[in-house]
Design a protein around this motif. Structure first.
Motif, PDB file in Angstrom:
ATOM      1  N   UNK A   1       0.841  -1.181   0.000  1.00  0.00           N
ATOM      2  CA  UNK A   1       0.000   0.000   0.000  1.00  0.00           C
ATOM      3  C   UNK A   1       0.883   1.241   0.000  1.00  0.00           C
ATOM      4  N   UNK A   2       0.403   2.254  -0.701  1.00  0.00           N
ATOM      5  CA  UNK A   2       1.139   3.507  -0.726  1.00  0.00           C
ATOM      6  C   UNK A   2       0.309   4.601  -0.075  1.00  0.00           C
ATOM      7  N   UNK A   3       0.993   5.600   0.412  1.00  0.00           N
ATOM      8  CA  UNK A   3       0.355   6.733   1.061  1.00  0.00           C
ATOM      9  C   UNK A   3      -0.464   7.515   0.027  1.00  0.00           C
ATOM     10  N   UNK A   4      -1.693   7.830   0.385  1.00  0.00           N
ATOM     11  CA  UNK A   4      -2.581   8.547  -0.527  1.00  0.00           C
ATOM     12  C   UNK A   4      -2.130   9.980  -0.779  1.00  0.00           C
ATOM     13  N   UNK A   5      -1.273  10.500   0.072  1.00  0.00           N
ATOM     14  CA  UNK A   5      -0.825  11.884  -0.086  1.00  0.00           C
ATOM     15  C   UNK A   5       0.506  11.969  -0.820  1.00  0.00           C
ATOM     16  N   UNK A   6       1.539  11.319  -0.307  1.00  0.00           N
ATOM     17  CA  UNK A   6       2.885  11.520  -0.873  1.00  0.00           C
ATOM     18  C   UNK A   6       3.367  10.348  -1.708  1.00  0.00           C
ATOM     19  N   UNK A   7       2.612   9.240  -1.725  1.00  0.00           N
ATOM     20  CA  UNK A   7       2.935   8.068  -2.538  1.00  0.00           C
ATOM     21  C   UNK A   7       4.128   7.267  -2.030  1.00  0.00           C
ATOM     22  N   UNK A  24     -16.531   9.037   1.400  1.00  0.00           N
ATOM     23  CA  UNK A  24     -15.324   8.867   0.583  1.00  0.00           C
ATOM     24  C   UNK A  24     -14.624   7.591   1.031  1.00  0.00           C
ATOM     25  N   UNK A  25     -13.805   7.037   0.176  1.00  0.00           N
ATOM     26  CA  UNK A  25     -13.123   5.788   0.557  1.00  0.00           C
ATOM     27  C   UNK A  25     -12.064   6.008   1.626  1.00  0.00           C
ATOM     28  N   UNK A  26     -11.821   4.949   2.416  1.00  0.00           N
ATOM     29  CA  UNK A  26     -10.747   4.979   3.401  1.00  0.00           C
ATOM     30  C   UNK A  26      -9.411   5.018   2.669  1.00  0.00           C
ATOM     31  N   UNK A  27      -8.419   5.645   3.282  1.00  0.00           N
ATOM     32  CA  UNK A  27      -7.099   5.727   2.657  1.00  0.00           C
ATOM     33  C   UNK A  27      -6.031   5.275   3.631  1.00  0.00           C
ATOM     34  N   UNK A  28      -4.922   4.806   3.092  1.00  0.00           N
ATOM     35  CA  UNK A  28      -3.741   4.431   3.877  1.00  0.00           C
ATOM     36  C   UNK A  28      -2.730   5.557   3.745  1.00  0.00           C
ATOM     37  N   UNK A  29      -1.977   5.779   4.848  1.00  0.00           N
ATOM     38  CA  UNK A  29      -1.049   6.913   4.890  1.00  0.00           C
ATOM     39  C   UNK A  29       0.273   6.491   5.513  1.00  0.00           C
ATOM     40  N   UNK A  30       1.306   7.328   5.316  1.00  0.00           N
ATOM     41  CA  UNK A  30       2.646   6.985   5.792  1.00  0.00           C
ATOM     42  C   UNK A  30       2.985   7.576   7.152  1.00  0.00           C
TER      43      UNK A  30
END
Ligand SMILES: [Zn+2]
Length: 107
Positions: A1-7, A24-30
Protein backbone atom coordinates in the motif's frame (compact mmCIF):
# COMPACT_ATOMS: atom_id res chain seq x y z
CA UNK A 1 0.00 0.00 0.00
CA UNK A 2 1.14 3.51 -0.73
CA UNK A 3 0.35 6.73 1.06
CA UNK A 4 -2.58 8.55 -0.53
CA UNK A 5 -0.82 11.88 -0.09
CA UNK A 6 2.88 11.52 -0.87
CA UNK A 7 2.93 8.07 -2.54
CA UNK A 8 5.57 6.67 -0.19
CA UNK A 9 5.03 3.38 1.63
CA UNK A 10 1.99 3.51 3.90
CA UNK A 11 3.05 2.77 7.48
CA UNK A 12 0.04 1.99 9.59
CA UNK A 13 -1.71 5.33 9.41
CA UNK A 14 -5.05 5.85 7.76
CA UNK A 15 -8.19 7.88 7.54
CA UNK A 16 -11.81 6.71 7.45
CA UNK A 17 -13.94 9.60 6.11
CA UNK A 18 -17.21 7.80 6.85
CA UNK A 19 -16.51 8.19 10.57
CA UNK A 20 -17.04 11.93 10.16
CA UNK A 21 -19.94 11.56 7.75
CA UNK A 22 -18.00 12.09 4.54
CA UNK A 23 -18.85 9.54 1.83
CA UNK A 24 -15.32 8.87 0.58
CA UNK A 25 -13.12 5.79 0.56
CA UNK A 26 -10.75 4.98 3.40
CA UNK A 27 -7.10 5.73 2.66
CA UNK A 28 -3.74 4.43 3.88
CA UNK A 29 -1.05 6.91 4.89
CA UNK A 30 2.65 6.98 5.79
CA UNK A 31 2.75 9.36 8.74
CA UNK A 32 0.94 11.73 11.07
CA UNK A 33 1.93 14.53 8.70
CA UNK A 34 0.06 12.98 5.78
CA UNK A 35 -2.78 11.96 8.11
CA UNK A 36 -3.16 15.57 9.21
CA UNK A 37 -3.23 16.71 5.58
CA UNK A 38 -5.94 14.15 4.79
CA UNK A 39 -7.97 15.11 7.84
CA UNK A 40 -7.79 18.76 6.85
CA UNK A 41 -9.04 17.82 3.38
CA UNK A 42 -11.83 15.77 5.03
CA UNK A 43 -10.69 12.64 3.24
CA UNK A 44 -10.88 14.13 -0.23
CA UNK A 45 -7.85 13.01 -2.18
CA UNK A 46 -8.53 14.62 -5.53
CA UNK A 47 -5.33 16.27 -6.71
CA UNK A 48 -4.88 19.70 -5.20
CA UNK A 49 -3.06 22.58 -6.90
CA UNK A 50 0.36 21.33 -5.72
CA UNK A 51 -0.33 17.79 -6.88
CA UNK A 52 -1.52 18.98 -10.28
CA UNK A 53 1.61 21.10 -10.57
CA UNK A 54 3.78 18.14 -9.50
CA UNK A 55 2.13 15.98 -12.17
CA UNK A 56 3.00 18.58 -14.79
CA UNK A 57 6.59 18.77 -13.51
CA UNK A 58 6.85 14.98 -13.55
CA UNK A 59 5.42 14.83 -17.08
CA UNK A 60 7.97 17.36 -18.31
CA UNK A 61 10.82 15.43 -16.67
CA UNK A 62 9.60 12.20 -18.24
CA UNK A 63 9.40 13.87 -21.64
CA UNK A 64 12.92 15.22 -21.31
CA UNK A 65 14.17 11.75 -20.45
CA UNK A 66 12.40 10.18 -23.43
CA UNK A 67 13.88 12.83 -25.72
CA UNK A 68 17.34 12.10 -24.30
CA UNK A 69 16.99 8.47 -25.37
CA UNK A 70 16.31 9.55 -28.93
CA UNK A 71 13.87 6.66 -29.38
CA UNK A 72 10.12 6.98 -28.97
CA UNK A 73 9.35 3.36 -29.92
CA UNK A 74 8.72 2.01 -26.43
CA UNK A 75 9.08 -1.58 -27.62
CA UNK A 76 12.81 -0.96 -28.14
CA UNK A 77 13.47 0.20 -24.59
CA UNK A 78 15.53 -1.91 -22.23
CA UNK A 79 14.24 -2.73 -18.74
CA UNK A 80 16.79 -0.28 -17.37
CA UNK A 81 15.47 2.51 -19.60
CA UNK A 82 11.91 1.82 -18.39
CA UNK A 83 13.05 1.78 -14.77
CA UNK A 84 14.90 5.05 -15.27
CA UNK A 85 11.79 6.68 -16.74
CA UNK A 86 9.73 5.62 -13.74
CA UNK A 87 12.45 6.82 -11.37
CA UNK A 88 12.71 10.18 -13.14
CA UNK A 89 8.94 10.73 -13.05
CA UNK A 90 8.38 9.63 -9.45
CA UNK A 91 11.41 11.48 -8.13
CA UNK A 92 10.37 14.70 -9.85
CA UNK A 93 6.78 14.30 -8.59
CA UNK A 94 7.91 13.83 -4.99
CA UNK A 95 10.51 16.60 -5.17
CA UNK A 96 7.94 19.00 -6.63
CA UNK A 97 5.46 18.18 -3.86
CA UNK A 98 8.08 18.62 -1.15
CA UNK A 99 9.10 21.99 -2.58
CA UNK A 100 5.48 23.14 -2.83
CA UNK A 101 4.58 22.07 0.70
CA UNK A 102 7.80 23.57 2.10
CA UNK A 103 6.72 26.92 0.67
CA UNK A 104 3.01 26.45 1.41
CA UNK A 105 2.53 24.11 4.38
CA UNK A 106 -0.92 22.55 4.42
CA UNK A 107 -1.26 22.90 8.19
ZN1 LIG B 1 2.65 10.25 3.08
Amino acid sequence: MICAICRRDARGFGFEPRLIGVPAPAVKLCSRTCQNITTRLKGMINPNIHERSALLDASAAGGTYVESLGRTDLATWTPEEWATLIDVVITRFQDSLRTAYAEDPPF
